[in-house]
Design a protein around this motif. Structure first.
Motif, short mmCIF file in Angstrom:
data_model
loop_
_atom_site.label_atom_id
_atom_site.label_comp_id
_atom_site.label_asym_id
_atom_site.label_seq_id
_atom_site.Cartn_x
_atom_site.Cartn_y
_atom_site.Cartn_z
N ILE A 147 1.12 -1.15 -0.25
CA ILE A 147 0.01 0.74 0.02
C ILE A 147 0.73 1.35 -0.28
O ILE A 147 0.92 2.12 -1.31
CB ILE A 147 -1.01 0.35 1.01
CG1 ILE A 147 -1.93 -0.86 0.86
CG2 ILE A 147 -1.66 0.56 1.62
CD1 ILE A 147 -2.78 -1.23 2.08
N CYS A 199 2.19 1.98 -3.25
CA CYS A 199 1.12 2.53 -4.60
C CYS A 199 1.10 3.42 -5.29
O CYS A 199 1.39 4.88 -4.38
CB CYS A 199 0.05 1.82 -3.75
SG CYS A 199 -1.70 1.96 -5.76
N CYS A 230 -3.13 5.70 -7.91
CA CYS A 230 -3.88 6.75 -9.22
C CYS A 230 -3.24 8.19 -8.91
O CYS A 230 -2.93 8.47 -7.71
CB CYS A 230 -4.77 6.96 -7.79
SG CYS A 230 -6.08 5.84 -7.32
N LEU A 266 -4.65 11.02 -7.18
CA LEU A 266 -4.26 11.52 -5.81
C LEU A 266 -2.96 11.46 -5.21
O LEU A 266 -2.84 12.25 -3.93
CB LEU A 266 -5.13 10.54 -5.24
CG LEU A 266 -6.19 9.75 -5.22
CD1 LEU A 266 -6.90 8.59 -4.29
CD2 LEU A 266 -7.08 11.27 -4.51
N ALA A 292 -10.57 4.60 0.53
CA ALA A 292 -9.23 5.03 -0.44
C ALA A 292 -8.15 5.02 0.85
O ALA A 292 -8.12 5.72 1.50
CB ALA A 292 -9.35 6.19 -1.05
N ARG A 293 -6.70 5.14 0.18
CA ARG A 293 -5.63 5.23 1.01
C ARG A 293 -4.73 6.60 0.88
O ARG A 293 -3.74 6.60 1.83
CB ARG A 293 -4.26 4.03 1.20
CG ARG A 293 -5.53 2.49 0.60
CD ARG A 293 -5.60 2.11 2.18
NE ARG A 293 -6.21 0.78 1.57
CZ ARG A 293 -6.62 0.22 2.76
NH1 ARG A 293 -6.39 -0.25 3.77
NH2 ARG A 293 -7.68 -0.76 2.13
S1 SF4 Z 1 -5.96 5.76 -3.53
FE1 SF4 Z 1 -5.63 3.30 -3.22
S2 SF4 Z 1 -5.02 2.85 -5.29
FE2 SF4 Z 1 -4.83 5.12 -5.45
S3 SF4 Z 1 -2.87 5.26 -5.18
FE3 SF4 Z 1 -3.69 5.84 -2.76
S4 SF4 Z 1 -2.96 3.58 -2.57
FE4 SF4 Z 1 -2.99 3.36 -4.54
#
Ligand code: SF4
Length: 226
Positions: free
Chosen positions: A10, A13, A16, A19, A115-116
């Motif tokens: 995570i 990641c 996105c 974000l 959402a992270r």
């Molecule tokens: S919201 Fe989730 S999937 Fe999108 S970049 Fe952040 S951790 Fe990754």
């Protein structure tokens, strides 16, 4: 995958771009109040007891809360409400959650989000939430002792619904979100709905502390088999 391995996946990641850019910009510009803090600025993994019986699901990290501290619901007003309530209900060893290294320990509870990464205006897009749902799915499969999903707000309910296997859902349609709603799943687990302790809800008294405490009373009764 272990929770530790998932945490690392995570944190690294980059799925996105909107974000990721937003979180990094906030971490650079900062809020005057936190100008001396070193912002986390990365995706925020879940936090809590690996033997959790309760999975608390929020929406997304706050720009100057979890995006600053690196721990779910830590460093903002929603977190003050959530961790106070958890402490009162006996699920944690301290009332406040200020930073990732403040000694806070949760018992029987794990906290995560749909959402992270902190989204602009607290609004992740559907695509972003769908992209992030893989992690919720993996957490659920790792946290094998969870008996209650406590969803904070309508978006969390929808996000959880999307990742639950069809055979455990009690019907096809997503239940209409109501504060206090209980949705028994076919495998014996329960979804319990609460308003999100965001300022928008707490300042306007849509959610009060007695209302929030009542949610945890219901939750504890369920865990005690009452
Ligand atoms: S919201 Fe989730 S999937 Fe999108 S970049 Fe952040 S951790 Fe990754």
């Amino acid at each position: 995958m272990s929770l530790k391995a998932l945490e690392s996946k995570i944190v690294h990641c980059e799925s996105c771009p909107r974000l990721r850019i937003h979180c990094q910009q906030i971490a650079k510009v900062k809020k005057r109040e936190f100008k001396d803090d070193s912002y986390w600025g990365k995706p925020v993994p879940g936090f809590g007891d690996p033997k959790a019986q309760v999975l608390v699901i929020g929406l997304a990290p706050a720009a100057h809360g979890a995006n600053r501290t690196g721990r779910m619901f830590t460093g903002d007003n929603s977190g003050l409400w959530l961790y106070r309530a958890l402490y009162r209900a006996g699920f944690s060893n301290q009332e406040r959650s200020l930073s990732w290294d403040d000694g806070l320990k949760l018992q029987k509870v794990y906290i995560t989000a749909i959402a992270r990464c902190a989204p602009p205006e607290n609004k992740p897009t559907l695509e972003e939430m769908q992209s992030c749902s893989q992690y919720l799915k993996e957490e659920i499969s790792e946290l094998k002792e969870v008996r209650v999903f406590l969803v904070l707000g309508q978006i969390a309910l929808k996000g959880l619904w999307r990742v639950l296997p069809e055979e455990v859902r009690p019907g096809r349609a997503i239940p209409r979100f109501i504060h206090g709603l209980q949705v028994p799943l076919k495998d014996g687990r329960l979804i319990l709905c609460s308003y999100h302790p965001s300022q928008q809800n707490t300042f306007t008294k849509i959610l009060t502390e007695p209302m929030f405490d009542q949610i945890f009373t219901t939750l504890k009764k369920r865990l005690d088999g009452k």
